[in-house]
Write an enzyme that holds these catalytic residues in place. Structure first.
Site, PDB file in Angstrom:
ATOM      1  N   ASP A  13       0.879  -1.158   0.000  1.00 38.65           N
ATOM      2  CA  ASP A  13       0.000   0.000   0.000  1.00 38.65           C
ATOM      3  C   ASP A  13       0.928   1.223   0.000  1.00 38.65           C
ATOM      4  O   ASP A  13       2.129   1.098   0.239  1.00 38.65           O
ATOM      5  CB  ASP A  13      -0.873  -0.043   1.261  1.00 38.65           C
ATOM      6  CG  ASP A  13      -1.725   1.189   1.416  1.00 38.65           C
ATOM      7  OD1 ASP A  13      -2.420   1.550   0.453  1.00 38.65           O
ATOM      8  OD2 ASP A  13      -1.680   1.804   2.492  1.00 38.65           O
ATOM      9  N   ASP A  15      -0.306   5.106   0.839  1.00 36.11           N
ATOM     10  CA  ASP A  15      -0.663   6.187   1.763  1.00 36.11           C
ATOM     11  C   ASP A  15      -0.609   5.720   3.215  1.00 36.11           C
ATOM     12  O   ASP A  15      -1.264   4.745   3.588  1.00 36.11           O
ATOM     13  CB  ASP A  15      -2.066   6.703   1.444  1.00 36.11           C
ATOM     14  CG  ASP A  15      -2.101   7.449   0.125  1.00 36.11           C
ATOM     15  OD1 ASP A  15      -1.656   8.594   0.092  1.00 36.11           O
ATOM     16  OD2 ASP A  15      -2.549   6.865  -0.880  1.00 36.11           O
TER      17      ASP A  15
END
Length: 220
Positions: A13, A15
Site C-alpha cells: 500500500d 498512503d
C-alpha cells in the site's frame, strides 16, 4: 507470528505506509470542516482510513453532520490536496527497505487506492526510490472494479507481477487493506498508525510498528 508461506513477491500500500500523506489529508479535511466549527479527529478518521474516496467522504459528512454533499467535500478537498501532495515525506525506513528488496531481486509492487493523478503528485519528489518498484497499480486500473476491502487491487498487482496470491506478502496500514489482502488469499503485515489500536488488525499475519522492523530473512 506467521504461517510463513513461500513468499516470492511483496505488494505495498502507499498512503500512510510508504508516504506520510495521512497528515496532509488530516490538515486539509480540518480546514474544510473547520469552516463549520467541526473537529476532524481520530474518532472519525480511524473509520475512514483505507476506504475509497467517496465512501470515506460519505462517512465524514454523516459522522460530523456536515451541511454539504460528499461530492462537494471531494471537490473542495482535491484542490487543496493537489497543492500539498508533492511535499509528502517518506515514512521511516520506506526508501531503505524498497531499495534493499530491489537489490535482492525481490519483485515488488505498489497497490494503492490513489488514482494515477494523485499517485504522480505524491511520488513526484521520490522517484529516486519509487523507481525500484516493478509495477504500480492505482485505482484507475481497468481490472480494479471494487475498492478495498475487496481484493481486486492486490489480485491485479499479483497478476501483473506474475505470481499467485499464496506467494505474495502485503504491507498495509489500514484495517480495510488487511481485509483486502486476506480476501485475496495473501499473507499481510500490518504497520498501524500509532493512533490506531492493534485490535483493529487482529486478522493480519503479523503486526510491526515500523518498516524498519521488517526482516526479509524471516519471510523470504
Amino acid at each position: 507470528m506467521t504461517e510463513k508461506a513461500n513468499i516470492k513477491a511483496i505488494l505495498f500500500d502507499m498512503d500512510g505506509l510508504l508516504l506520510d500523506t495521512e497528515s496532509i489529508y488530516t490538515e486539509v479535511t480540518q480546514m474544510i470542516v473547520g469552516r463549520y466549527d467541526k473537529v476532524f479527529d481520530w474518532s472519525v478518521k480511524s473509520h475512514m482510513i483505507g476506504r475509497d474516496s467517496y465512501d470515506a467522504a460519505s462517512y465524514l459528512v454523516k459522522a460530523l453532520d456536515l451541511p454539504f454533499t460528499p461530492d462537494f467535500y471531494l471537490e473542495e478537498r482535491n484542490a487543496l490536496l493537489d497543492e500539498r501532495f508533492p511535499f509528502a515525506k517518506p515514512k521511516t525506513g520506506a526508501p531503505e527497505l524498497i531499495k534493499k528488496l530491489s537489490q535482492s531481486n525481490v519483485p515488488i509492487a505498489v497497490a494503492t487506492s490513489s488514482n494515477e493523478h494523485h499517485f504522480k503528485l505524491k511520488t513526484s519528489n521520490h522517484q529516486d526510490w519509487f523507481k525500484y518498484f516493478d509495477t504500480v497499480v492505482t485505482s484507475n486500473h481497468p481490472d480494479v472494479k471494487k475498492a478495498k476491502p475487496a481484493p481486486d487491487i492486490f489480485l491485479t498487482a499479483a497478476k501483473v507481477l506474475g505470481y499467485s496470491a499464496e506467494n505474495c506478502l502485503v504491507f498495509e496500514d489500514a484495517p480495510s487493506g488487511v481485509q483486502a489482502a486476506n480476501a485475496a488469499g495473501m499473507q499481510v503485515i500490518a504497520v498501524p498508525d500509532p493512533n490506531m489500536s492493534h485490535d483493529s488488525f487482529r486478522d493480519a499475519t503479523a503486526i510491526i510498528d515500523s518498516l524498519t522492523e521488517f526482516d526479509p530473512k524471516v519471510w523470504l
